[in-house]
Design a protein around this motif. Sequence first.
Motif, PDB file in Angstrom:
ATOM      1  N   UNK A 126       5.483   2.277   5.154  1.00  0.00           N
ATOM      2  CA  UNK A 126       4.413   1.605   4.448  1.00  0.00           C
ATOM      3  C   UNK A 126       3.911   2.634   3.402  1.00  0.00           C
ATOM      4  N   UNK A 127       3.359   3.816   3.851  1.00  0.00           N
ATOM      5  CA  UNK A 127       2.972   4.700   3.056  1.00  0.00           C
ATOM      6  C   UNK A 127       4.086   5.371   1.871  1.00  0.00           C
ATOM      7  N   UNK A 128       5.137   5.222   2.169  1.00  0.00           N
ATOM      8  CA  UNK A 128       6.407   5.588   1.281  1.00  0.00           C
ATOM      9  C   UNK A 128       6.427   4.714   0.178  1.00  0.00           C
ATOM     10  N   UNK A 129       6.360   3.268   0.545  1.00  0.00           N
ATOM     11  CA  UNK A 129       6.222   2.186  -0.370  1.00  0.00           C
ATOM     12  C   UNK A 129       5.215   2.353  -1.279  1.00  0.00           C
ATOM     13  N   UNK A 130       4.065   2.441  -0.747  1.00  0.00           N
ATOM     14  CA  UNK A 130       2.787   2.593  -1.463  1.00  0.00           C
ATOM     15  C   UNK A 130       2.869   3.745  -2.427  1.00  0.00           C
ATOM     16  N   UNK A 131       3.561   4.913  -1.982  1.00  0.00           N
ATOM     17  CA  UNK A 131       3.314   6.111  -2.922  1.00  0.00           C
ATOM     18  C   UNK A 131       4.427   5.812  -4.236  1.00  0.00           C
ATOM     19  N   UNK A 132       5.606   5.323  -3.741  1.00  0.00           N
ATOM     20  CA  UNK A 132       6.614   4.966  -4.762  1.00  0.00           C
ATOM     21  C   UNK A 132       5.932   4.078  -5.821  1.00  0.00           C
ATOM     22  N   UNK A 133       5.218   3.056  -5.175  1.00  0.00           N
ATOM     23  CA  UNK A 133       4.752   1.918  -6.261  1.00  0.00           C
ATOM     24  C   UNK A 133       3.832   2.571  -7.137  1.00  0.00           C
ATOM     25  N   UNK A 134       2.773   3.666  -6.474  1.00  0.00           N
ATOM     26  CA  UNK A 134       1.852   4.351  -7.509  1.00  0.00           C
ATOM     27  C   UNK A 134       2.642   5.281  -8.419  1.00  0.00           C
ATOM     28  N   UNK A 135       3.828   6.103  -8.225  1.00  0.00           N
ATOM     29  CA  UNK A 135       4.303   6.785  -9.016  1.00  0.00           C
ATOM     30  C   UNK A 135       5.232   6.063  -9.935  1.00  0.00           C
ATOM     31  N   UNK A 136       5.673   4.934  -9.878  1.00  0.00           N
ATOM     32  CA  UNK A 136       6.688   4.344 -10.760  1.00  0.00           C
ATOM     33  C   UNK A 136       6.418   3.057 -10.701  1.00  0.00           C
ATOM     34  N   UNK A 137       5.349   2.483 -11.332  1.00  0.00           N
ATOM     35  CA  UNK A 137       4.905   1.060 -11.586  1.00  0.00           C
ATOM     36  C   UNK A 137       6.002   0.225 -12.247  1.00  0.00           C
ATOM     37  N   UNK A 138       6.464  -0.865 -11.656  1.00  0.00           N
ATOM     38  CA  UNK A 138       7.346  -1.597 -12.479  1.00  0.00           C
ATOM     39  C   UNK A 138       8.778  -1.505 -11.661  1.00  0.00           C
ATOM     40  N   UNK A 139       9.206  -0.553 -11.140  1.00  0.00           N
ATOM     41  CA  UNK A 139      10.390  -0.151 -10.314  1.00  0.00           C
ATOM     42  C   UNK A 139      10.479  -0.997  -9.158  1.00  0.00           C
ATOM     43  N   UNK A 140      11.413  -1.819  -9.016  1.00  0.00           N
ATOM     44  CA  UNK A 140      11.568  -2.654  -7.873  1.00  0.00           C
ATOM     45  C   UNK A 140      11.785  -1.844  -6.651  1.00  0.00           C
ATOM     46  N   UNK A 141      10.779  -1.903  -5.517  1.00  0.00           N
ATOM     47  CA  UNK A 141      10.857  -1.411  -4.513  1.00  0.00           C
ATOM     48  C   UNK A 141      11.517  -2.533  -3.238  1.00  0.00           C
ATOM     49  N   UNK A 142      12.617  -2.306  -2.655  1.00  0.00           N
ATOM     50  CA  UNK A 142      12.996  -3.022  -1.661  1.00  0.00           C
ATOM     51  C   UNK A 142      12.957  -2.495  -0.319  1.00  0.00           C
TER      52      UNK A 142
END
Length: 280
Positions: A126-142
């Motif tokens: 979950x922390x990885x997902x949140x970090x990616x979401x913050x770093x690259x808004x808009x990119x689709x995180x599956x």
Amino acid sequence: MTHRYAAFHALHHGDRPLLLPNAWDHASAAAFAARGHPAVGTTSLGVAAAAGLPDAAGVLRVENLRLARLLRPLPVLLTVDVEGGCSDDPAAVADLVAELADRGVVGVNIEDGHPGGGLAPPELTAAKVAAVRAAVPGLFVNARTDAWWLAVPDSLPEALRRVRAYADAGADGIFVPGAPDAAAVTAVVDAVGVPVNVLHRPGGPTLADLRDLGVARVSTGSLLYRAALGAALAALDEAANDARPAQPGTADPLSYAEVQRLSALSGRGPGAARGSLRGR
């Protein structure tokens, strides 16, 4: 890139599930794009095996970046299987995904299966997902859980606990390879408010069946790569035995374990990766 991100998100909200073919090199991705598929994913097994590396070992950072750069000119939206992000540091995972985004990638898969075996703590994924979401808004995180692949005890409640945590952390989609039946898939769909991704199973539910269950995306995983190897071996055996060509499509795909064993012959990377039930 914003319009490309939006286009990829929109593919998860069509009249039928997005069928996502998974490529392993430029030729396969180009072939899938030429067939009219608007989006292509990568298969970590195929990418790893093509480089003589083991799958599910967290060693594909360089290969994924190289492949993303190579595929960027293709007229297709690309999502990359980064396994667990090649690190247990959420910031490092976000940095990797940002580099992939700079190469035109519009989505990533992040999984909770751990290179050492078993499942990573859900809080870490979950922390990885949140970090990616913050770093690259808009990119689709599956966000993917391997609760069923690894046959953990009480797989259904464990899978549901994890997918809820990943959706709450900002995942745009949830991937549940190995979900055993329609009831399990429906439970996941009902548990999260984001698109659900399953793995195509030959002879299993059709796209129409999966649409009726609420599935938004169906990935081929390593199937196409393994089928290509199976067809190549069948053609080779025909040549060696002066045999008449078999009917197209009759060659059996290699198994996941067989491909992993071939990769091990190179002696590169860590030892054998976990399990033979993967569908990457």
